[in-house]
Design a protein around this motif. Structure first.
Motif, short mmCIF file in Angstrom:
data_model
loop_
_atom_site.label_atom_id
_atom_site.label_comp_id
_atom_site.label_asym_id
_atom_site.label_seq_id
_atom_site.Cartn_x
_atom_site.Cartn_y
_atom_site.Cartn_z
N PHE A 1 5.86 -13.24 0.48
CA PHE A 1 5.22 -12.89 -0.89
C PHE A 1 3.53 -13.99 -0.73
O PHE A 1 2.72 -12.71 -0.16
CB PHE A 1 6.21 -13.33 -1.58
N LEU A 2 3.51 -14.99 -1.55
CA LEU A 2 1.80 -15.83 -1.58
C LEU A 2 1.39 -15.81 -0.42
O LEU A 2 0.16 -15.45 0.18
CB LEU A 2 2.22 -16.58 -2.11
N GLY A 3 2.33 -16.02 0.81
CA GLY A 3 1.14 -16.40 1.89
C GLY A 3 1.58 -14.98 2.32
O GLY A 3 0.23 -14.61 3.57
N ARG A 4 2.01 -13.66 2.77
CA ARG A 4 1.53 -12.81 2.79
C ARG A 4 -0.20 -12.17 2.30
O ARG A 4 -0.24 -11.53 2.43
CB ARG A 4 2.73 -11.67 2.36
N SER B 1 11.24 -14.32 9.19
CA SER B 1 10.95 -14.15 7.80
C SER B 1 11.15 -12.56 7.38
O SER B 1 10.66 -11.63 6.34
CB SER B 1 10.01 -14.80 6.90
N GLY B 2 10.04 -12.19 8.48
CA GLY B 2 9.98 -11.01 8.44
C GLY B 2 8.02 -9.90 9.57
O GLY B 2 7.90 -11.51 9.70
N PRO B 3 7.63 -9.11 9.70
CA PRO B 3 6.56 -9.15 10.36
C PRO B 3 5.04 -9.14 9.90
O PRO B 3 5.23 -9.79 9.01
CB PRO B 3 6.52 -7.56 10.61
N GLU C 1 7.11 -9.71 -4.47
CA GLU C 1 7.97 -10.65 -4.66
C GLU C 1 8.78 -10.98 -4.29
O GLU C 1 10.26 -10.65 -3.81
CB GLU C 1 8.26 -10.75 -6.15
N THR C 2 9.21 -12.01 -3.96
CA THR C 2 10.81 -13.20 -3.31
C THR C 2 11.40 -13.75 -4.02
O THR C 2 13.08 -13.37 -4.14
CB THR C 2 10.03 -14.07 -2.50
N PRO C 3 11.15 -14.26 -5.36
CA PRO C 3 12.16 -15.05 -6.75
C PRO C 3 12.94 -13.58 -7.39
O PRO C 3 14.28 -13.70 -7.65
CB PRO C 3 11.53 -15.65 -7.09
#
Length: 340
Positions: A11-14, A35-37, A161-163
């Motif tokens: 999300f935001l970091g990405r 958490s993901g690639p 988005e994650t939330p």
């Protein structure tokens, strides 16, 4: 610039990583790889930000022009990162939250509003959850020697988005039928796309600015009605919005903010939820795309991603109203037309 992003895969970091790479910066990401690639075009360093040895090793991989910390939640953990990287980077950008401010959401806030009391070395259980971001900010201010940038966003939406607040509404509209929608369509909202936060933050690092900025959508230009109308339109399932008075929803114990995301009833405790001043950030170059563009892009990404693996949550609280409960409230709405 040489930029280190702590996290950077969700999300935001990405969004920060994507924006920095697109602008031609050299980006290193530091995470556990769980958490993901990591995005193409980045250098990956594996490690745990809660492990002092991993942080010491990370610092030895520098120096950097800037560190971006978009996911720090606990003061002690953020303090470890800021201390380890002090002297190995020129600037530290930390993404906080409106929750750092003691007056929010009951009243309007700006950058000079009082923050919650929370020590920079507080443990998770030392203070209420809403105060932790204030402690994280103080940890950065206390432990990092150099330029600091603190961004205080409100509710963040957008692709990846994650939330899941916007995602829940999109998926509900995609099921069609009569949709329970809260309050009044003319109520304002102050949402911001993660990509707009990232673009603003990277710009501040490029220009050498520092300080604190509230980042959210502009006041009074977007409404809940327009947002949900767009959700219904882009999903194309013929959803019918059934606007329902706060009184009816509260009588049926519908949870504001969680069971119907973005719903802030007309109550003193939430009177300032959409009243944060973004004047300082706007003057410094913050630009927010229309919510309709964010909704359209998010729906396109959501369709490509497919169903989520788990329910959307705010902390430990599930987001979204149960279908049977929604149906019961809609029946009450039709019966008690005086309370619509």
């Amino acid at each position: 610039m040489r930029i280190l992003v702590i996290g950077g895969s969700v999300f935001l970091g990405r969004a920060f990583v994507a924006d920095a790479v697109e602008r031609g910066h050299t980006v290193t990401v530091f995470n556990r790889g769980k958490s993901g690639p990591d995005l193409p075009g980045t250098r990956s360093i594996r490690g745990d930000r809660e492990d002092p040895a991993d942080l010491t090793a990370l610092a030895g991989q520098g120096p950097w022009d800037a560190v971006i910390d978009a996911g720090g939640q606990h003061p002690r953990t953020v303090g470890l990162s800021a201390r380890a990287l002090s002297g190995h980077a020129d600037a530290y950008l930390f993404v906080s939250s409106f929750h750092a401010y003691a007056d929010w959401p009951a009243g309007p806030v700006d950058e000079d509003s009082p923050r919650h009391p929370c020590a920079p070395d507080a443990a998770v259980d030392d203070v209420p959850a809403n105060a932790l971001k204030a402690g994280c900010e103080r940890a950065v201010e206390a432990e990092f020697t150099g330029r600091t940038v603190i961004l205080n966003p409100g509710l963040i939406i957008g692709p990846h988005e994650t939330p899941g607040r916007l995602l829940w509404w999109l998926e509900r509209m995609a099921r069609g039928g009569e949709v329970l929608t809260p309050g009044h369509p003319d109520r304002p909202v102050q949402l911001i796309d993660a990509r707009d936060i990232a673009a603003f933050g990277i710009r501040l690092l490029e220009t050498g600015d520092e300080g604190r900025y509230l980042v959210a959508g502009p006041q009074g230009t977007e409404t809940l009605g327009a947002l949900l109308d767009t959700c219904a339109r882009v999903t194309g399932a013929g959803a019918r919005l059934a606007w329902t008075a706060d009184d009816v929803l509260l009588e049926h114990e519908v949870g504001p903010w969680t069971e119907l995301p973005f719903w802030a009833p007309d109550q003193p405790a939430m009177a300032g939820v959409w009243s944060a001043s973004t004047a300082r950030a706007t003057a410094a170059g913050l630009r927010c795309r229309p919510l309709a563009d964010t909704v359209t892009d998010t729906w396109a990404w959501l369709r490509a991603r497919g169903p989520a693996d788990a329910p959307y949550r705010q902390g430990k609280t599930p987001l979204g109203i149960d279908a049977d409960k929604e149906a019961a409230v809609l029946r009450a709405r039709h019966t008690r037309k005086d309370l619509r």
